[in-house]
Scaffold this active site. Sequence first.
Site, PDB file in Angstrom:
ATOM      1  N   TRP A 131     -64.017 -89.271  38.694  1.00 58.57           N
ATOM      2  CA  TRP A 131     -64.312 -88.268  37.664  1.00 58.57           C
ATOM      3  C   TRP A 131     -63.289 -87.143  37.822  1.00 58.57           C
ATOM      4  O   TRP A 131     -63.123 -86.624  38.945  1.00 58.57           O
ATOM      5  CB  TRP A 131     -65.737 -87.760  37.902  1.00 58.57           C
ATOM      6  CG  TRP A 131     -66.264 -86.791  36.908  1.00 58.57           C
ATOM      7  CD1 TRP A 131     -66.237 -86.914  35.542  1.00 58.57           C
ATOM      8  CD2 TRP A 131     -66.956 -85.566  37.186  1.00 58.57           C
ATOM      9  NE1 TRP A 131     -66.871 -85.843  34.961  1.00 58.57           N
ATOM     10  CE2 TRP A 131     -67.313 -84.994  35.948  1.00 58.57           C
ATOM     11  CE3 TRP A 131     -67.303 -84.897  38.359  1.00 58.57           C
ATOM     12  CZ2 TRP A 131     -68.004 -83.792  35.850  1.00 58.57           C
ATOM     13  CZ3 TRP A 131     -67.989 -83.708  38.256  1.00 58.57           C
ATOM     14  CH2 TRP A 131     -68.336 -83.154  37.023  1.00 58.57           C
ATOM     15  N   ASP A 211     -72.118 -89.177  45.703  1.00 59.32           N
ATOM     16  CA  ASP A 211     -72.415 -88.581  44.397  1.00 59.32           C
ATOM     17  C   ASP A 211     -73.367 -89.518  43.659  1.00 59.32           C
ATOM     18  O   ASP A 211     -73.032 -90.677  43.383  1.00 59.32           O
ATOM     19  CB  ASP A 211     -71.098 -88.387  43.611  1.00 59.32           C
ATOM     20  CG  ASP A 211     -71.322 -87.522  42.376  1.00 59.32           C
ATOM     21  OD1 ASP A 211     -72.488 -87.163  42.095  1.00 59.32           O
ATOM     22  OD2 ASP A 211     -70.335 -87.210  41.679  1.00 59.32           O
ATOM     23  N   LYS A 246     -78.738 -86.875  33.446  1.00 57.18           N
ATOM     24  CA  LYS A 246     -78.802 -88.109  32.656  1.00 57.18           C
ATOM     25  C   LYS A 246     -80.201 -88.711  32.696  1.00 57.18           C
ATOM     26  O   LYS A 246     -80.757 -89.042  31.661  1.00 57.18           O
ATOM     27  CB  LYS A 246     -77.798 -89.140  33.174  1.00 57.18           C
ATOM     28  CG  LYS A 246     -76.515 -88.572  33.744  1.00 57.18           C
ATOM     29  CD  LYS A 246     -75.522 -88.160  32.691  1.00 57.18           C
ATOM     30  CE  LYS A 246     -74.442 -87.314  33.344  1.00 57.18           C
ATOM     31  NZ  LYS A 246     -73.271 -87.111  32.570  1.00 57.18           N
TER      32      LYS A 246
HETATM   33  C1  LMR Z   1     -68.857 -87.274  32.063  1.00 57.04           C
HETATM   34  O1  LMR Z   1     -68.121 -87.703  32.963  1.00 57.04           O
HETATM   35  O2  LMR Z   1     -68.624 -87.447  30.862  1.00 57.04           O
HETATM   36  C2  LMR Z   1     -70.107 -86.543  32.442  1.00 57.04           C
HETATM   37  O3  LMR Z   1     -70.262 -86.516  33.811  1.00 57.04           O
HETATM   38  C3  LMR Z   1     -70.175 -85.212  31.815  1.00 57.04           C
HETATM   39  C4  LMR Z   1     -69.183 -84.263  32.374  1.00 57.04           C
HETATM   40  O4  LMR Z   1     -69.621 -83.179  32.768  1.00 57.04           O
HETATM   41  O5  LMR Z   1     -68.009 -84.570  32.409  1.00 57.04           O
END
Ligand code: LMR
Length: 398
Positions: A131, A211, A246
Amino acid sequence: MHFTAIDRVPGDPILGLMESYAKDPSPQKFDLGVGVYKDAQGLTPILRSVKLAEQRLADQQTTKTYIGGHGDAAFGKLINRLVLGADSPLLRERRAGATQTPGGTGALRLSADFIAHSLPGRGVWLSNPTWPIHETIFAKAGLKVSHYPYVGSDNRLDVAAMLATLASVPKGDVVLLHACCHNPTGFDLSQDDWRQVLEIVRERELLPLIDFAYQGFGDGLEQDAWAVRLFAAELPELLITSSCSKNFGLYSDRVGSLIVCAGDAEKLLDVRSQLAFIARNLWSTPPDHGAAVVATILGDAELKALWSEEVEAMRLRIAQLRSGLLEALAPHGLSERFAHIGVQRGMFSYTGLSADQVKELREKHSVYMVNSGRANVAGVDETRLTLLADAIADVCHS
Ligand code: LMR
């Protein structure tokens, strides 16, 4: 002028898509960007269990005074049980404690500051890819960020490469692992893979930071916690970031927690004192409402049963969308190319589409997904899967 030298940074790669999508006038547009669940009507509804809990709170809550630095105590107790299991020995031995945070992102930020402040010199290892906000959160805390391979150039999980890199990580470093529904790829480790990671973590004396943002969206609420519980049972120390965005649909209420597992009850208190101090300097005390909703649901057998059914319904719908998209791609001769969509778990699919193809999808077909090729499968409604498959086929064949 004071601000003359300040330049503009690019917008957030994920949240920015929400804005571009909102501005797109096309009636055919697809929002496969930010990780938000949508139902068959294309809406992100408030769960019925949440509405009922909110009604109860509206009737019964008597104060809006601050909650403590670790947040709502009932929430902390119940989230510990949800994540670690109701019968976890860690809870009996008072070796695990949850600090409530503004969302899972808040928990990550708190972990980053805790590592920087209390474990100086430790580097943090992230999966490649991960992420994007993982990258910036840990770097902004002043930590050295490195990567272990996760997905190869063939867009397949590469466990051998991951294990080989982890085996050479400096002793004591922190390794961030995704408990389930890996973001952005959707590729999860098997139980056997997890056991091998555990052995390396033990051998290299690494500190795992797990996570856990998608509990219930992969294989089920209990099943998704399998790796977290394995690590908690096998290792004396562990950090877990949990999110209720979520699985409770409480995105805007910002509910999450950082769960610390420590070697003994006294050490847990030491660590928690540090967390409360750091949190006080970040957001003082966490927001109350969402956590009170979660505590109301998890503390009531009927509401909890209803909520579990609602999470399961979301999970099953996402799985159906995955198989539906694969079926819709088949007539285009793309079944094999996109077979991974059926293997991946959770909301996200790392499609393997290139940045150019993603751009073309956006400009020509109003299909919005992250430049990395990550698509939120939960963002499409089933009646439009054929249309989406046609658009994907168009950019694949052009
Ligand atoms: C995502 O990756 O789309 C979600 O975790 C929302 C975010 O905050 O990025």
